[in-house]
Design an enzyme around this catalytic site. Structure first.
Site, PDB file in Angstrom:
ATOM      1  N   HIS A   1       0.864  -1.179   0.000  1.00 20.23           N
ATOM      2  CA  HIS A   1       0.000   0.000   0.000  1.00 20.23           C
ATOM      3  C   HIS A   1       0.903   1.233   0.000  1.00 20.23           C
ATOM      4  O   HIS A   1       1.695   1.431   0.931  1.00 20.23           O
ATOM      5  CB  HIS A   1      -0.928  -0.003   1.214  1.00 20.23           C
ATOM      6  CG  HIS A   1      -1.906  -1.140   1.190  1.00 20.23           C
ATOM      7  ND1 HIS A   1      -2.203  -1.916   2.286  1.00 20.23           N
ATOM      8  CD2 HIS A   1      -2.642  -1.639   0.164  1.00 20.23           C
ATOM      9  CE1 HIS A   1      -3.096  -2.839   1.939  1.00 20.23           C
ATOM     10  NE2 HIS A   1      -3.363  -2.699   0.663  1.00 20.23           N
TER      11      HIS A   1
ATOM     12  N   GLU B   1       1.685   3.778   3.043  1.00 18.03           N
ATOM     13  CA  GLU B   1       2.073   3.259   4.360  1.00 18.03           C
ATOM     14  C   GLU B   1       3.581   3.402   4.502  1.00 18.03           C
ATOM     15  O   GLU B   1       4.354   2.526   4.139  1.00 18.03           O
ATOM     16  CB  GLU B   1       1.575   1.819   4.504  1.00 18.03           C
ATOM     17  CG  GLU B   1       0.047   1.800   4.442  1.00 18.03           C
ATOM     18  CD  GLU B   1      -0.571   0.412   4.476  1.00 18.03           C
ATOM     19  OE1 GLU B   1      -1.795   0.332   4.380  1.00 18.03           O
ATOM     20  OE2 GLU B   1       0.174  -0.573   4.607  1.00 18.03           O
TER      21      GLU B   1
ATOM     22  N   HIS C   1       3.137  -3.358   6.864  1.00 23.69           N
ATOM     23  CA  HIS C   1       2.080  -2.374   6.601  1.00 23.69           C
ATOM     24  C   HIS C   1       1.912  -1.424   7.781  1.00 23.69           C
ATOM     25  O   HIS C   1       2.456  -1.659   8.856  1.00 23.69           O
ATOM     26  CB  HIS C   1       0.726  -3.086   6.412  1.00 23.69           C
ATOM     27  CG  HIS C   1       0.638  -3.893   5.159  1.00 23.69           C
ATOM     28  ND1 HIS C   1      -0.132  -3.529   4.089  1.00 23.69           N
ATOM     29  CD2 HIS C   1       1.236  -5.054   4.804  1.00 23.69           C
ATOM     30  CE1 HIS C   1      -0.016  -4.428   3.126  1.00 23.69           C
ATOM     31  NE2 HIS C   1       0.803  -5.370   3.535  1.00 23.69           N
TER      32      HIS C   1
ATOM     33  N   GLU D   1       1.274  -5.292  10.821  1.00 27.89           N
ATOM     34  CA  GLU D   1       0.784  -3.917  10.943  1.00 27.89           C
ATOM     35  C   GLU D   1       1.593  -3.208  12.023  1.00 27.89           C
ATOM     36  O   GLU D   1       1.610  -3.635  13.177  1.00 27.89           O
ATOM     37  CB  GLU D   1      -0.705  -3.917  11.331  1.00 27.89           C
ATOM     38  CG  GLU D   1      -1.609  -4.589  10.305  1.00 27.89           C
ATOM     39  CD  GLU D   1      -1.782  -3.761   9.034  1.00 27.89           C
ATOM     40  OE1 GLU D   1      -1.447  -2.558   9.045  1.00 27.89           O
ATOM     41  OE2 GLU D   1      -2.253  -4.336   8.028  1.00 27.89           O
TER      42      GLU D   1
HETATM   43 ZN    ZN Z   1      -1.508  -1.985   4.139  1.00 24.50          ZN
END
Ligand code: ZN
Length: 345
Positions: A64, A67, A161, A225
């Protein structure tokens, strides 16, 4: 072209200077006998030439594009390798997932890249958008990286992420669905040592990058994350020191000094279901700023769509990644219940 990279030792800057593609792949060998191969924009492999290595490690970021913290973290690790500050002993591939989206400052250009792996890029309507093209290439690079080595090896893929919203557990990892394979207590404690003390066990096959590596190469693969999204340069990088230190120990073949598995040190969640969107008017009943891992009791109306109410089914369920603005057919939220250690080996 390699002079540009050898001088700057900044693979992110190099990638962003050539966000679409490179005119050619290239390689060079550092004085410390580490071979560096650049296969494509955002794709770089480090391989120690003289040493017996046993691990193939993939670190991916910017699947992404907005990020940023994982991008800065990986660039720092790559800089230390290119400047020979890190004495590499294992093979490592870094992937900067979506350079065009980094340029844009957006999550993606046309489509969420992390829903297009495990062949999904070639399914459905015959689109040829930038993310589908990139997903297919990233799969080929992972295949080439893992597939080129023989013998007993450990394959690892950490896909890094940051989340859109705040979270009751700042850092957490998603353990892809493993079918009959047990979860690894060693991996869970490695993540704990990285400052990631919350693990979600996924309940079904998906089209994420980490599931692709886990399923096809039996890699120890996770979607990780690392906290909330901030613009490039505004991340407090002190929050990632433990992670950076542990990844450096891993890459340099050092003793990881992991603690014994201890349920008191980790929060374990099982994904119990994924709520998909069926109607355009899908809406959650909770406020936009509700944090990940917020729990709701049985019977609570979580969302409404098409005149129906979607209710909590278990005694308590926690939410993660709620997003009502996805296209019809896609996931709006994952629902979690607490898990025990019965499937961990
Ligand atoms: Zn992500």
């Amino acid at each position: 072209m390699f002079h540009e990279l050898k001088q700057s030792k900044d693979f992110l800057a190099f990638t962003l200077a050539h966000p679409q593609h490179l005119p050619e792949s290239f390689q060079f060998t550092l004085d410390n006998q580490v071979n560096v191969q650049v296969w494509d924009t955002g794709v770089i492999v480090f391989e120690p030439l003289d040493l017996q290595h046993t691990k193939d490690i993939v670190l991916s970021c910017a699947v992404h594009g907005n990020e940023t913290a994982p991008i800065e973290l990986c660039n720092d690790l790559m800089h230390k390798l290119l400047s020979q500050e890190t004495a590499l002993t294992e093979r490592v591939m870094f992937l900067i997932g979506n350079p065009a989206a980094i340029h844009n400052g957006t999550r993606f250009i046309d489509e969420n890249l992390n829903r297009l792996f495990n062949g999904e890029h070639s399914r459905g309507p015959g689109l040829n958008n930038p993310e589908r093209v990139r997903a297919q290439k990233l799969e080929l690079y992972v295949d080439k990286f893992f597939g080129s080595q023989e013998g007993e090896r450990q394959r690892i893929h950490y896909d890094l992420h940051t989340a859109i919203r705040g979270s009751k557990h700042e850092k957490f990892a998603i353990y892809p669905y493993r079918g009959q394979r047990k979860y690894s207590r060693e991996q869970i404690m490695f993540l704990e040592a990285c400052g990631i003390n919350t693990i979600l066990f996924h309940h079904e096959p998906t089209t994420t990058f980490s599931y692709f590596s886990s399923e096809n190469y039996h890699a120890d693969a996770f979607t990780i994350e690392l906290g909330k999204v901030f613009p490039m340069g505004q991340n407090d990088m002190t929050r990632f020191i433990a992670m950076k230190d542990m990844l450096t120990l891993l890459m340099t073949g050092k003793d990881l000094q992991l603690a014994d598995f201890d349920l008191k040190r980790v929060n374990l969640y099982q994904v119990c279901r994924s709520v998909n969107k069926h109607f355009d008017d899908f809406e959650f009943t909770f406020a936009n700023d509700v944090e990940n891992f917020t729990a709701f009791p049985r019977g609570y109306t979580l969302a409404k769509e098409g005149g129906h109410e979607i209710k909590i089914e278990h005694e308590f369920e926690s939410i993660v990644f709620p997003n009502a603005k996805v296209p019809v057919g896609q996931r709006t939220v994952l629902m979690l219940k607490t898990a025990d250690d019965s499937n961990i080996d």
